[in-house]
Every structure is written in C-alpha cells, then in structure tokens.
Design a protein around this motif. Structure first.
Motif, PDB file in Angstrom:
ATOM      1  N   GLN A  24      37.030  48.568  59.675  1.00 56.58           N
ATOM      2  CA  GLN A  24      38.242  47.599  59.976  1.00 56.58           C
ATOM      3  C   GLN A  24      39.445  48.476  59.504  1.00 56.58           C
ATOM      4  O   GLN A  24      40.560  48.143  59.892  1.00 56.58           O
ATOM      5  CB  GLN A  24      37.873  46.342  59.521  1.00 56.58           C
ATOM      6  N   LYS A  25      39.339  49.134  58.140  1.00 56.06           N
ATOM      7  CA  LYS A  25      40.365  49.620  57.583  1.00 56.06           C
ATOM      8  C   LYS A  25      41.115  51.024  58.256  1.00 56.06           C
ATOM      9  O   LYS A  25      42.215  51.290  58.259  1.00 56.06           O
ATOM     10  CB  LYS A  25      40.125  49.780  56.077  1.00 56.06           C
ATOM     11  N   SER A  26      39.973  51.512  59.127  1.00 55.50           N
ATOM     12  CA  SER A  26      40.299  52.634  59.814  1.00 55.50           C
ATOM     13  C   SER A  26      41.497  52.479  60.883  1.00 55.50           C
ATOM     14  O   SER A  26      41.726  51.739  61.538  1.00 55.50           O
ATOM     15  CB  SER A  26      39.179  53.611  59.921  1.00 55.50           C
ATOM     16  N   ALA A  77      29.954  45.615  53.993  1.00 52.14           N
ATOM     17  CA  ALA A  77      30.610  46.699  53.466  1.00 52.14           C
ATOM     18  C   ALA A  77      31.388  47.867  54.372  1.00 52.14           C
ATOM     19  O   ALA A  77      32.418  48.256  54.418  1.00 52.14           O
ATOM     20  CB  ALA A  77      29.964  47.275  52.182  1.00 52.14           C
ATOM     21  N   LYS A  78      30.335  48.445  55.085  1.00 49.65           N
ATOM     22  CA  LYS A  78      30.469  49.219  56.220  1.00 49.65           C
ATOM     23  C   LYS A  78      31.572  48.850  57.176  1.00 49.65           C
ATOM     24  O   LYS A  78      32.365  49.520  57.895  1.00 49.65           O
ATOM     25  CB  LYS A  78      29.233  49.871  56.864  1.00 49.65           C
TER      26      LYS A  78
END
Length: 109
Positions: A107-109, A101-102
C-alpha cells in the motif's frame, strides 16, 4: 461371554437330566418320584435364576467399566483436539500478521 453362558447352560441341563433319570430309575413309589422330580425341578429353576442374576450383574459391570473407559478416551481426544486447534489458530494468526505486513508494504508503494 457367550461361551461361558453356553457352558453353564450345558452343565445345568446335564445336571437336571441326570438327576431326573436317576430319580425315574430309582425303585420308589410314583407319588414320591413325582415329588422328587418337582423338588429337583424347583432346585434347578432356582440355580438357573441365580446364574442369570450373576450373568446380568457381570454384564452390567462390564458395560459400566467400558463406558468409563470410553468416556476417558473421548475426554482425551477432545483435549488433544483442543490443543491442536490452539496450534492451528496460532499458526493462522502468524500468517495473518505476515499478510498484513506485506499488504502495508504494497500500500505504501
């Protein structure tokens, strides 16, 4: 068990010595005395054999019961370890899910 066998051996030896001395000092013919000694020796041999068989059986029973107890203890340890292993796996799976989850968040950032 060593103390029991020593005591038993002492009793048998004392009995044999006492019987032999009693026969030797009894007023009787030499041939009769020798026969009585031989008979007494045979009787002592049979008693010792019976004692040895009883001790062997006692040891076999003790070993058998100890083996069963050891088998039960090993089974309990294996079962306990299995439960603990499951707990560790569950904890690791939760940690892995948290890390995934982290990782997605980074990765979205």
């Amino acid at each position: 068990m060593g103390k029991d066998s020593s005591t038993l051996l002492g009793i048998l030896a004392g009995t044999a010595i006492g019987a032999t001395l009693g026969i030797l000092f009894a007023p009787d013919k030499g041939s009769k005395t020798r026969q009585r000694i031989a008979d007494e020796a045979q009787s002592a041999k049979e008693r010792m054999h019976e004692s040895a068989v009883q001790m062997r059986d006692k040891v076999a029973d003790t070993v058998s019961s100890k083996k069963e107890t050891l088998d039960e203890q090993v089974e309990a340890i294996v079962s306990d370890m299995s439960h603990k292993t499951e707990d560790v796996i569950t904890t690791l799976e939760k940690k892995l899910a948290d890390l995934k989850a982290k990782n997605k968040k980074y990765q979205k950032s």
